[in-house]
Design an enzyme around this catalytic site. Structure first.
Site, PDB file in Angstrom:
ATOM      1  N   THR A 110       4.188   1.818   2.270  1.00 21.60           N
ATOM      2  CA  THR A 110       5.455   2.021   1.569  1.00 21.60           C
ATOM      3  C   THR A 110       6.210   3.208   2.163  1.00 21.60           C
ATOM      4  O   THR A 110       7.384   3.094   2.534  1.00 21.60           O
ATOM      5  CB  THR A 110       5.207   2.259   0.063  1.00 21.60           C
ATOM      6  OG1 THR A 110       4.671   1.068  -0.520  1.00 21.60           O
ATOM      7  CG2 THR A 110       6.499   2.625  -0.649  1.00 21.60           C
ATOM      8  N   ALA A 111       5.533   4.348   2.249  1.00 23.56           N
ATOM      9  CA  ALA A 111       6.186   5.556   2.752  1.00 23.56           C
ATOM     10  C   ALA A 111       6.584   5.413   4.216  1.00 23.56           C
ATOM     11  O   ALA A 111       7.627   5.921   4.638  1.00 23.56           O
ATOM     12  CB  ALA A 111       5.258   6.754   2.571  1.00 23.56           C
TER      13      ALA A 111
ATOM     14  N   GLY B 148       0.821  -1.197   0.000  1.00 23.84           N
ATOM     15  CA  GLY B 148       0.000   0.000   0.000  1.00 23.84           C
ATOM     16  C   GLY B 148       0.860   1.254   0.000  1.00 23.84           C
ATOM     17  O   GLY B 148       2.042   1.226   0.353  1.00 23.84           O
ATOM     18  N   CYS B 149       0.258   2.374  -0.383  1.00 25.96           N
ATOM     19  CA  CYS B 149       1.021   3.625  -0.470  1.00 25.96           C
ATOM     20  C   CYS B 149       1.450   4.121   0.912  1.00 25.96           C
ATOM     21  O   CYS B 149       2.622   4.455   1.121  1.00 25.96           O
ATOM     22  CB  CYS B 149       0.218   4.690  -1.205  1.00 25.96           C
ATOM     23  SG  CYS B 149      -1.467   4.932  -0.595  1.00 25.96           S
ATOM     24  N   TYR B 150       0.526   4.163   1.856  1.00 24.98           N
ATOM     25  CA  TYR B 150       0.900   4.587   3.210  1.00 24.98           C
ATOM     26  C   TYR B 150       1.957   3.660   3.827  1.00 24.98           C
ATOM     27  O   TYR B 150       2.938   4.136   4.410  1.00 24.98           O
ATOM     28  CB  TYR B 150      -0.331   4.635   4.115  1.00 24.98           C
ATOM     29  CG  TYR B 150      -1.212   5.844   3.962  1.00 24.98           C
ATOM     30  CD1 TYR B 150      -0.706   7.138   4.054  1.00 24.98           C
ATOM     31  CD2 TYR B 150      -2.589   5.701   3.766  1.00 24.98           C
ATOM     32  CE1 TYR B 150      -1.528   8.252   3.944  1.00 24.98           C
ATOM     33  CE2 TYR B 150      -3.418   6.806   3.657  1.00 24.98           C
ATOM     34  CZ  TYR B 150      -2.896   8.081   3.742  1.00 24.98           C
ATOM     35  OH  TYR B 150      -3.712   9.179   3.635  1.00 24.98           O
TER      36      TYR B 150
END
Length: 334
Positions: free
Chosen positions: A153-154, A149-151
């Site tokens: 990953t960051a 997921g994007c969150y």
């Protein structure tokens, strides 16, 4: 080099468009199949930017038809929908990069946070989590990769290097995403009068990505942690900024730890000043900054949520799965 035919199922959304943009410039992957739930349209009907550039006819999604035309398929589908397609594609010998949540989590966590029943537990146990910096060698051998997921990953890229140095206390994550992270479907939160000149949190301590962050810290970082995750929606289209707050066991030099951890990683940039969204937009980069005040640590990351948080990371995974240079055709600047 021979072309490798690939397909995209779920081509209508923002990540589908970004996948097309990347793959059109790829010297080896060739898009042979694009599909959504309806079919009977052309790509330019959904994505006008592709008119006169690439206007393939969209098919009604059918995994058996896709398997006749593709060696690898990207699934850009909602959770619960992707697993049935992946199961059939894998049975036909097609490699799959899944951008949904269907294969990211252990079964108990998935069924607690996404669906009451996972219908493809056999492949779930074989799926590789596609956070390249930490699972690269496994991805090379995988037939099924779960794109993070994007969150997560960051957050994970900033947090994992420091896990060995952290006290066993709560970690707080303040994350801000552009509106594209909510997808194309209009909601009250993404309606222009709501989001314009506004910022607000949503699903504090309850967002589904919280369990993904916790699970992967335990697996990839070998440290079970309690994460308090609060996402925010902010009034720009693309980009993500994450701030992490934690307590250290000892004083450290955080930038030296980051530089050592990521010294050979092409798409991690260690910043001497806090990260910002403009510098990563349109690219696969994750920019990371960290600073300590005694035993308190602040970790700050920025990514493009549609690229590093979805599509470009998916193509990196596909490159590795097909034994290509992992950074082939991956964008460095928007």
């Amino acid at each position: 080099m021979n072309k490798i035919p690939v397909g995209i199922i779920g081509v209508s959304g923002y990540t589908g468009l970004e996948l097309i943009k990347i793959l059109l410039n790829h010297p080896v992957f060739e898009i042979n199949y694009v599909a959504n739930s309806q079919g009977e349209q052309y790509l330019c009907d959904i994505h006008p930017a592709l008119k006169g550039v690439f206007d393939l006819k969209i098919q009604k999604a059918n995994p058996k038809e896709a398997s006749k035309k593709c060696s690898l398929v990207f699934l850009a589908l909602p959770h619960k929908n992707a697993m049935s397609f992946a199961k059939e594609l894998l049975a036909c010998g097609v490699k799959v990069v899944d951008l949904s949540a269907d294969y990211r989590l252990e079964q108990k966590n998935y069924e607690s946070h996404y669906a009451t029943l996972h219908t493809d537990t056999q492949n779930l146990s074989k799926a590789v989590y596609g956070l390249v910096e930490y699972t690269r060698e496994k991805i090379k051998k995988a037939s099924l990769v779960a794109n993070p997921g994007c969150y997560p990953t960051a957050t994970l890229l900033g947090l994992i290097p420091f896990l060995p140095y952290l006290e066993n206390s709560s970690i707080f994550v303040d994350a801000k995403s552009g509106v594209s992270g909510a997808g194309k479907q209009l909601t009250q939160n993404t309606h222009y009068p709501t989001i314009n000149e506004n910022i607000f949190s949503y699903s504090p301590f309850q967002h589904r990505h919280q369990i993904e962050i916790e699970e992967k810290c335990a697996i990839l970082g070998n440290k079970p942690v309690k994460v308090n995750f609060v996402p925010h929606l902010v009034p720009f289209t693309q980009g993500m900024l994450v701030s992490i707050f934690a307590t250290l066991k000892q004083t450290i030099d955080p930038l030296e730890i980051l530089k050592k951890c990521y010294e050979n990683e092409a798409f991690i940039r260690i910043r001497d000043i806090p990260a910002d969204v403009h510098s990563v937009r349109g690219s696969n980069f994750c920019d990371i900054f960290a600073k300590c005040r005694g035993k308190d640590i602040y970790i700050n990351t920025a990514i493009d949520n549609l690229l590093r948080g979805a599509s470009s990371q998916g193509v990196v995974n596909a490159n590795l799965m097909c034994h290509l240079d992992e950074n082939l055709s991956i964008p460095k600047i928007g």
